[in-house]
Design a protein around this motif. Structure first.
Motif, short mmCIF file in Angstrom:
data_model
loop_
_atom_site.label_atom_id
_atom_site.label_comp_id
_atom_site.label_asym_id
_atom_site.label_seq_id
_atom_site.Cartn_x
_atom_site.Cartn_y
_atom_site.Cartn_z
N ILE A 101 0.83 -1.20 0.00
CA ILE A 101 0.00 0.00 0.00
C ILE A 101 0.87 1.26 0.00
O ILE A 101 0.63 2.20 -0.77
CB ILE A 101 -0.95 0.00 1.22
CG1 ILE A 101 -2.02 -1.10 1.05
CG2 ILE A 101 -1.62 1.36 1.38
CD1 ILE A 101 -2.87 -1.32 2.28
N VAL A 102 1.89 1.28 0.84
CA VAL A 102 2.76 2.47 0.92
C VAL A 102 3.48 2.69 -0.42
O VAL A 102 3.49 3.81 -0.96
CB VAL A 102 3.78 2.30 2.06
CG1 VAL A 102 4.84 3.41 2.00
CG2 VAL A 102 3.08 2.33 3.41
N MET A 103 4.06 1.62 -0.96
CA MET A 103 4.78 1.75 -2.23
C MET A 103 3.83 2.12 -3.37
O MET A 103 4.17 2.90 -4.26
CB MET A 103 5.51 0.45 -2.55
CG MET A 103 6.73 0.19 -1.71
SD MET A 103 8.05 1.38 -2.04
CE MET A 103 8.48 0.93 -3.73
N GLY A 104 2.62 1.58 -3.35
CA GLY A 104 1.64 1.92 -4.38
C GLY A 104 1.29 3.39 -4.36
O GLY A 104 1.16 4.03 -5.41
N PHE A 105 1.13 3.94 -3.15
CA PHE A 105 0.82 5.37 -3.03
C PHE A 105 2.01 6.23 -3.45
O PHE A 105 1.84 7.24 -4.15
CB PHE A 105 0.40 5.70 -1.61
CG PHE A 105 -1.08 5.64 -1.38
CD1 PHE A 105 -1.88 6.72 -1.69
CD2 PHE A 105 -1.67 4.50 -0.89
CE1 PHE A 105 -3.25 6.67 -1.51
CE2 PHE A 105 -3.04 4.43 -0.70
CZ PHE A 105 -3.84 5.54 -1.01
N VAL A 106 3.19 5.85 -3.01
CA VAL A 106 4.37 6.66 -3.32
C VAL A 106 4.60 6.73 -4.83
O VAL A 106 4.76 7.81 -5.41
CB VAL A 106 5.62 6.09 -2.61
CG1 VAL A 106 6.89 6.79 -3.12
CG2 VAL A 106 5.51 6.27 -1.10
N LEU A 107 4.60 5.58 -5.49
CA LEU A 107 4.85 5.56 -6.93
C LEU A 107 3.67 6.12 -7.72
O LEU A 107 3.85 6.69 -8.80
CB LEU A 107 5.16 4.14 -7.40
CG LEU A 107 6.65 3.75 -7.39
CD1 LEU A 107 7.22 3.79 -5.98
CD2 LEU A 107 6.83 2.36 -7.98
N GLY A 108 2.45 5.99 -7.17
CA GLY A 108 1.29 6.55 -7.85
C GLY A 108 1.23 8.06 -7.77
O GLY A 108 0.78 8.73 -8.70
N LEU A 109 1.70 8.61 -6.65
CA LEU A 109 1.66 10.06 -6.45
C LEU A 109 2.87 10.78 -7.04
O LEU A 109 2.86 12.00 -7.19
CB LEU A 109 1.57 10.37 -4.95
CG LEU A 109 0.26 9.96 -4.26
CD1 LEU A 109 0.38 10.11 -2.75
CD2 LEU A 109 -0.90 10.81 -4.79
N ILE A 110 3.92 10.00 -7.35
CA ILE A 110 5.12 10.59 -7.97
C ILE A 110 5.31 9.91 -9.33
O ILE A 110 6.03 8.91 -9.44
CB ILE A 110 6.36 10.41 -7.08
CG1 ILE A 110 6.08 10.90 -5.65
CG2 ILE A 110 7.56 11.14 -7.67
CD1 ILE A 110 7.21 10.66 -4.68
N PRO A 111 4.64 10.40 -10.36
CA PRO A 111 4.66 9.72 -11.67
C PRO A 111 6.06 9.45 -12.21
O PRO A 111 6.31 8.39 -12.80
CB PRO A 111 3.91 10.70 -12.57
CG PRO A 111 3.04 11.48 -11.64
CD PRO A 111 3.82 11.61 -10.37
N LEU A 112 6.98 10.40 -12.03
CA LEU A 112 8.34 10.21 -12.54
C LEU A 112 8.99 8.99 -11.89
O LEU A 112 9.62 8.16 -12.57
CB LEU A 112 9.18 11.47 -12.27
CG LEU A 112 10.65 11.38 -12.70
CD1 LEU A 112 10.76 11.15 -14.20
CD2 LEU A 112 11.40 12.66 -12.30
N LEU A 113 8.85 8.87 -10.57
CA LEU A 113 9.41 7.72 -9.86
C LEU A 113 8.73 6.42 -10.31
O LEU A 113 9.38 5.39 -10.45
CB LEU A 113 9.23 7.91 -8.35
CG LEU A 113 9.88 6.87 -7.44
CD1 LEU A 113 11.39 6.84 -7.64
CD2 LEU A 113 9.55 7.17 -5.98
N GLY A 114 7.41 6.51 -10.55
CA GLY A 114 6.69 5.33 -11.02
C GLY A 114 7.19 4.84 -12.36
O GLY A 114 7.41 3.65 -12.57
#
Length: 277
Positions: free
Chosen positions: A101-114
């Motif tokens: 859940i944490v990683m999904g939110f982080v990468l979802g909210l930071i498109p470049l990182l995703g």
């Protein structure tokens, strides 16, 4: 005297709401009764076919499975081993789900990182997770830690991808409206992104429950002298079909109970959806 406006939906009275609830309750009870009936018919058919065609060695009988379960329960053998498997399953499920859940939110909210990490995560996800078990044995030994890590890795990807998708599917128009209104980023995450992705998250969690059990049991099959996996291995080695079936029944009950508990949390967490209807 006030008249109902053109195109205006008629108001729903309290009596109508109570009637709808009663109808829903009757429907739920009817479905539950039908499920019990189907289960009883299936067990009776199984019992008859196994005896009539003399195939008990291959499929056992419900009565023999029940006798095996009773023997394990009265001796305490089942409780001890279920506790070991439950411990690995729950710890691994919680660790994998929280990380996903944490990683999904982080990468979802930071498109470049995703976009940057997407191919690497996909490459790791494509690996058969159970093939990592020997490596985890080398790293963590044969104790509880190995089963927890194996289970967590399996659960992580299922929850991560669903959470990531849910965050990326956030209504951009609604986000733009909130930006114009001066909403801060944390407010948009709390009031739009999180509620909008909850459905995706719960889908991932429900998918992950049986796989969490798979991870724990496979870990026990590979290296353990306790747990449901060990019971399965021992019963198979002794050609005890009733024992194998009894262990599988226990696993199904555990998965069913975990799903029911997860459904209860979903009803509570997403109660705002029903309130808005």
């Amino acid at each position: 005297m006030m008249t109902e406006g053109k195109g205006m939906a008629p108001a729903v009275s309290a009596d109508d709401r109570l009637e709808d609830r009663d109808t829903q309750k009757r429907s739920t009870l009817t479905i539950a009764g039908l499920r019990v009936g189907v289960l009883i018919m299936a067990l009776l058919l199984w019992q008859f076919v196994a005896g009539a065609f003399d195939i008990e060695f291959f499929v056992s009988k419900p009565t023999e499975i029940w006798a095996q379960l009773q023997d394990w329960i009265t001796s305490g053998y089942l409780l001890d081993n279920v506790g070991i498997t439950l411990q690995a399953t729950l710890y691994g499920f919680l660790l994998g789900a929280a990380t996903g859940i944490v990683m999904g939110f982080v990468l979802g909210l930071i498109p470049l990182l995703g976009r940057l990490l997407d191919p690497f995560i996909t490459a790791i996800y494509s690996l058969p997770k159970l093939a990592l078990a020997p490596l985890f044995v080398l790293w963590f030994g044969i104790d509880l830690e190995m089963k927890v890590v194996l289970t967590a890795v399996i659960v992580f990807f299922l929850v991560f991808w669903n959470t990531y998708t849910g965050v990326r599917e956030t209504d951009e128009e609604l986000m733009d409206v909130l930006r114009v209104m001066g909403a801060k980023r944390r407010d948009m995450i709390r009031k739009v992104v999180l509620p909008g992705s909850l459905t995706y998250i719960y889908v991932g969690l429900k998918l992950a429950i049986p796989y969490a059990l798979v991870g724990a049991v496979v870990g026990e099959l590979i290296a353990s002298n306790r747990g449901i996996g060990y019971i399965l291995m021992s019963a198979a080695g002794a050609f005890n079909t009733a024992g194998i079936m009894a262990a599988l029944v226990v696993l199904m009950l555990i998965a069913t109970i975990m799903n029911a508990l997860l459904n209860l949390t979903e009803v509570y967490v997403m109660r705002w959806k029903r309130a808005g209807r």
